[in-house]
Scaffold this motif. Structure first.
Motif, short mmCIF file in Angstrom:
data_model
loop_
_atom_site.label_atom_id
_atom_site.label_comp_id
_atom_site.label_asym_id
_atom_site.label_seq_id
_atom_site.Cartn_x
_atom_site.Cartn_y
_atom_site.Cartn_z
N PRO A 133 0.87 -1.41 0.47
CA PRO A 133 -0.03 -0.36 -0.23
C PRO A 133 0.73 1.51 0.26
O PRO A 133 1.98 1.59 0.65
CB PRO A 133 -1.13 0.53 1.40
CG PRO A 133 -0.58 -1.63 1.88
CD PRO A 133 0.99 -1.92 1.16
N GLY A 134 0.55 2.31 -0.44
CA GLY A 134 1.00 3.75 -0.68
C GLY A 134 0.41 4.90 -1.60
O GLY A 134 -0.81 4.33 -2.26
N GLY A 166 -1.37 15.94 0.41
CA GLY A 166 -0.03 16.57 0.16
C GLY A 166 0.73 15.66 0.48
O GLY A 166 1.67 16.06 1.10
N GLN A 167 0.51 14.90 0.78
CA GLN A 167 1.05 13.01 0.40
C GLN A 167 2.03 12.91 -0.50
O GLN A 167 1.55 13.38 -1.90
CB GLN A 167 0.22 12.17 0.46
CG GLN A 167 0.72 10.94 1.05
CD GLN A 167 0.00 9.74 1.31
OE1 GLN A 167 -1.09 9.71 2.06
NE2 GLN A 167 0.09 8.44 1.24
N LYS A 168 3.36 12.90 -0.29
CA LYS A 168 3.90 12.62 -1.40
C LYS A 168 4.22 12.13 -1.83
O LYS A 168 3.96 10.07 -1.16
CB LYS A 168 5.85 12.69 -1.08
CG LYS A 168 6.14 14.12 -0.04
CD LYS A 168 7.22 14.45 0.25
CE LYS A 168 7.72 15.99 0.28
NZ LYS A 168 7.43 16.91 -0.86
N ILE A 169 4.49 11.30 -3.56
CA ILE A 169 4.56 9.78 -4.19
C ILE A 169 5.68 9.19 -3.44
O ILE A 169 6.95 9.98 -3.18
CB ILE A 169 4.94 10.31 -5.18
CG1 ILE A 169 3.81 11.21 -6.40
CG2 ILE A 169 4.81 8.81 -6.25
CD1 ILE A 169 3.61 11.46 -7.42
N GLU A 170 5.73 8.12 -3.83
CA GLU A 170 6.73 7.27 -3.11
C GLU A 170 7.35 6.82 -3.60
O GLU A 170 8.88 6.25 -3.76
CB GLU A 170 6.28 5.62 -1.97
CG GLU A 170 5.40 6.55 -0.38
CD GLU A 170 4.49 5.13 0.60
OE1 GLU A 170 5.55 4.25 0.63
OE2 GLU A 170 3.23 5.53 0.67
N ALA A 171 6.95 6.20 -4.80
CA ALA A 171 7.86 5.65 -6.51
C ALA A 171 6.95 5.38 -6.94
O ALA A 171 5.57 6.30 -7.56
CB ALA A 171 8.22 4.39 -5.62
N ILE A 172 7.54 6.14 -8.56
CA ILE A 172 7.62 6.14 -9.63
C ILE A 172 7.60 4.08 -10.29
O ILE A 172 8.19 3.51 -9.88
CB ILE A 172 7.91 6.42 -10.54
CG1 ILE A 172 7.81 7.81 -10.34
CG2 ILE A 172 7.32 6.47 -12.01
CD1 ILE A 172 9.10 9.05 -11.17
#
Length: 215
Positions: free
Chosen positions: A24-25, A200-206
């Motif tokens: 999850p993320g 405002g939650q940052k992207i963890e990965a592409i």
């Protein structure tokens, strides 16, 4: 660097020897933002699991569908090779038994268009093509790929994915080993309408079907 959430292992309802890892993320793909990254590395690379996956996929086609060529996307060549073996097995009721089946991978040009070089085109033109890919979220990749296969004269025999959000794309059923029901919390959003971004939650990965790059 590690992900914020621990991964979960999910087994396919078709075959308990086939599993994927789900994390999850907040992740970004080429076409959307998604709430779960699905790691298929082991499934696509481990011989025993790739064979088990191919056996399950073959059950959808073995007695009912003519297949001349399997087009493998997203690093599914190992599964595709075993799938060709299953579909041409003379020991089962296969309408493709003893057949010489092609297993090919397309190329992508500098603008992301799928192409087949001249030496591969005879394996597509006039052939019944089974399209095999790892995952489909928005369906855009499949739609563009089907257009490409039609351009080269291929006849769509079927679409199979390890995981797909959609059950039907461009009027073709998508056969999957894992359904959206297997990951009920899974959501996909357009880039400009992602609630995680808006909060405002940052992207963890592409991420894509080959893997991920952490940010």
């Amino acid at each position: 660097m590690t992900f914020k959430h621990q991964k979960m292992k999910i087994y396919s309802s078709y075959n308990n020897k086939v599993s994927i890892d789900v994390i999850p993320g907040h992740f970004a793909t080429n076409h959307s933002h998604i709430t779960h990254y699905i790691d298929m590395t082991v499934l696509k690379s481990r011989q025993s699991m790739a064979r088990a996956a191919a056996k399950s996929i073959a059950s959808e086609y073995v007695s009912s569908t003519v297949v001349d060529t399997i087009v493998c996307m997203d690093g599914t060549e190992v599964i595709g090779s075993y799938l060709a073996e299953e579909l041409t097995d003379s020991g089962i009721m296969s309408i493709n038994q003893h057949k010489a089946m092609y297993v090919v991978t397309p190329e992508f040009n500098s603008v992301g268009q799928m192409i087949f070089r001249d030496n591969l085109q005879p394996m597509i033109k006039g052939k019944h093509v089974l399209f095999l890919l790892a995952s489909a979220t928005t369906g855009r990749t499949i739609e563009r790929s089907l257009e490409c296969l039609s351009y080269y004269g291929g006849i769509i025999a079927g679409i199979s994915a390890i995981f797909s959000v959609n059950e039907v794309i461009s009027d073709h059923p998508v056969h999957t080993l894992f359904h959206i029901n297997d990951i009920p919390e899974y959501k996909t959003y357009p880039h400009n309408a992602c609630p995680y971004c808006q909060s405002g939650q940052k992207i963890e990965a592409i991420v894509n079907s080959y893997g991920y790059s952490k940010l």
